[in-house]
Scaffold this motif. Structure first.
Motif, PDB file in Angstrom:
ATOM      1  N   UNK A   1     -10.883   1.863  -0.598  1.00 30.25           N
ATOM      2  CA  UNK A   1      -9.697   2.665  -0.347  1.00 30.25           C
ATOM      3  C   UNK A   1      -8.474   2.110  -1.069  1.00 30.25           C
ATOM      4  N   UNK A   2      -7.545   3.003  -1.323  1.00 31.34           N
ATOM      5  CA  UNK A   2      -6.241   2.599  -1.857  1.00 31.34           C
ATOM      6  C   UNK A   2      -5.163   3.014  -0.860  1.00 31.34           C
ATOM      7  N   UNK A   3      -4.215   2.121  -0.652  1.00 29.10           N
ATOM      8  CA  UNK A   3      -3.067   2.403   0.207  1.00 29.10           C
ATOM      9  C   UNK A   3      -1.856   2.634  -0.679  1.00 29.10           C
ATOM     10  N   UNK A   4      -1.189   3.757  -0.500  1.00 28.32           N
ATOM     11  CA  UNK A   4      -0.058   4.114  -1.351  1.00 28.32           C
ATOM     12  C   UNK A   4       1.179   3.342  -0.917  1.00 28.32           C
ATOM     13  N   UNK A   5       1.736   2.588  -1.855  1.00 28.35           N
ATOM     14  CA  UNK A   5       2.935   1.795  -1.585  1.00 28.35           C
ATOM     15  C   UNK A   5       4.204   2.582  -1.880  1.00 28.35           C
ATOM     16  N   UNK A   6       4.144   3.471  -2.855  1.00 23.24           N
ATOM     17  CA  UNK A   6       5.301   4.298  -3.187  1.00 23.24           C
ATOM     18  C   UNK A   6       4.815   5.554  -3.894  1.00 23.24           C
ATOM     19  N   UNK A   7       5.568   6.629  -3.827  1.00 26.47           N
ATOM     20  CA  UNK A   7       5.125   7.880  -4.458  1.00 26.47           C
ATOM     21  C   UNK A   7       5.118   7.776  -5.979  1.00 26.47           C
ATOM     22  N   UNK A   8       4.231   8.533  -6.582  1.00 27.49           N
ATOM     23  CA  UNK A   8       4.141   8.587  -8.038  1.00 27.49           C
ATOM     24  C   UNK A   8       3.558   9.930  -8.438  1.00 27.49           C
ATOM     25  N   UNK A   9       4.038  10.521  -9.533  1.00 25.26           N
ATOM     26  CA  UNK A   9       3.438  11.773  -9.997  1.00 25.26           C
ATOM     27  C   UNK A   9       1.959  11.628 -10.333  1.00 25.26           C
ATOM     28  N   UNK A  10       1.520  10.410 -10.616  1.00 28.53           N
ATOM     29  CA  UNK A  10       0.104  10.180 -10.906  1.00 28.53           C
ATOM     30  C   UNK A  10      -0.770  10.465  -9.686  1.00 28.53           C
ATOM     31  N   UNK A  11      -0.208  10.343  -8.491  1.00 27.40           N
ATOM     32  CA  UNK A  11      -0.974  10.491  -7.251  1.00 27.40           C
ATOM     33  C   UNK A  11      -0.682  11.801  -6.526  1.00 27.40           C
ATOM     34  N   UNK A  12      -0.087  12.751  -7.198  1.00 22.08           N
ATOM     35  CA  UNK A  12       0.184  14.043  -6.558  1.00 22.08           C
ATOM     36  C   UNK A  12      -1.114  14.659  -6.039  1.00 22.08           C
ATOM     37  N   UNK A  13      -1.134  15.007  -4.747  1.00 25.81           N
ATOM     38  CA  UNK A  13      -2.325  15.606  -4.152  1.00 25.81           C
ATOM     39  C   UNK A  13      -3.397  14.617  -3.757  1.00 25.81           C
ATOM     40  N   UNK A  14      -3.120  13.317  -3.868  1.00 26.73           N
ATOM     41  CA  UNK A  14      -4.084  12.271  -3.488  1.00 26.73           C
ATOM     42  C   UNK A  14      -3.640  11.688  -2.146  1.00 26.73           C
TER      43      UNK A  14
END
Length: 203
Positions: A122-135
């Motif tokens: 798993x990955x935990x999102x630390x901050x928003x990024x356009x690379x992770x849109x919809x993830x």
């Protein structure tokens, strides 16, 4: 067109096919001039850090990479390609990297963990990024690696993953991103990340 740099290391064809599946034109290139001409660049890679740097130097790709980054082109490093973005690696002694990001590449602790780290995690999102849109936060991706990046600047970290210790699994700043896992092997959500990168090229 997204230029996928061929420097003799990495599963280039699978990365190209994954981009094509999400409607992005991607070409494997061996000439620095082709990198210069492309609006976006991907640096894949599997193997030894030192060999990769030698191959990039020999093919003239290091200067092309710097030009692409300085020009503000969307740039994505995958697996070893992510590690090469940093200043150094301790693999087989200290080897200099591209130095685009401050920090070093470290080996997972011997004897405490099964190395390489292989499989879904798993990955935990630390901050928003356009690379992770919809993830979604906590999504799983496919990893194969014995070394991990340790950014000197915590603001570089987009996601982190736990494998005996927390490590940065996605990093980024402005137009440059690095991913430790293999999006091309990570099913629907991996393809979503590549599609998101492709959107940066078109906009």
């Amino acid at each position: 067109m997204i230029a996928i740099i061929d420097y003799g290391m990495g599963n280039l064809r699978s990365v190209q096919k994954a981009f094509q599946r999400v409607g992005c034109q991607a070409e494997i290139v061996r000439d620095p001039a082709a990198v210069d001409a492309a609006p976006a660049v991907v640096l894949p890679g599997v193997g030894a850090f030192g060999d990769a740097m030698e191959n990039l130097q020999r093919t003239g790709m290091i200067e092309a990479i710097y030009r692409a980054v300085d020009a503000g082109k969307p740039f994505l490093g995958i697996c070893l390609g992510q590690q090469l973005l940093f200043e150094s690696s301790e693999e087989f002694g200290i080897t200099r990297g591209l130095g685009i990001f401050p920090g070093a590449v470290k080996r997972f602790p011997e004897g405490e963990l099964k190395v390489p780290h292989m499989g879904w995690n798993q990955v935990a999102i630390a901050r928003p990024s356009p690379l992770l849109e919809g993830v979604p936060d906590g999504s799983a991706f496919y990893f194969v690696h014995s070394y991990y990046v340790e950014p000197a600047d915590p603001e570089l970290v987009i996601t982190h993953t736990e494998y005996g210790l927390p490590f940065a699994s996605v990093v980024g700043r402005r137009n440059v991103f690095g991913i430790q896992f293999h999006p091309e092997k990570s099913s629907t959500l991996g393809l979503r990340i590549l599609e998101n990168f492709g959107k940066m090229v078109r906009t």
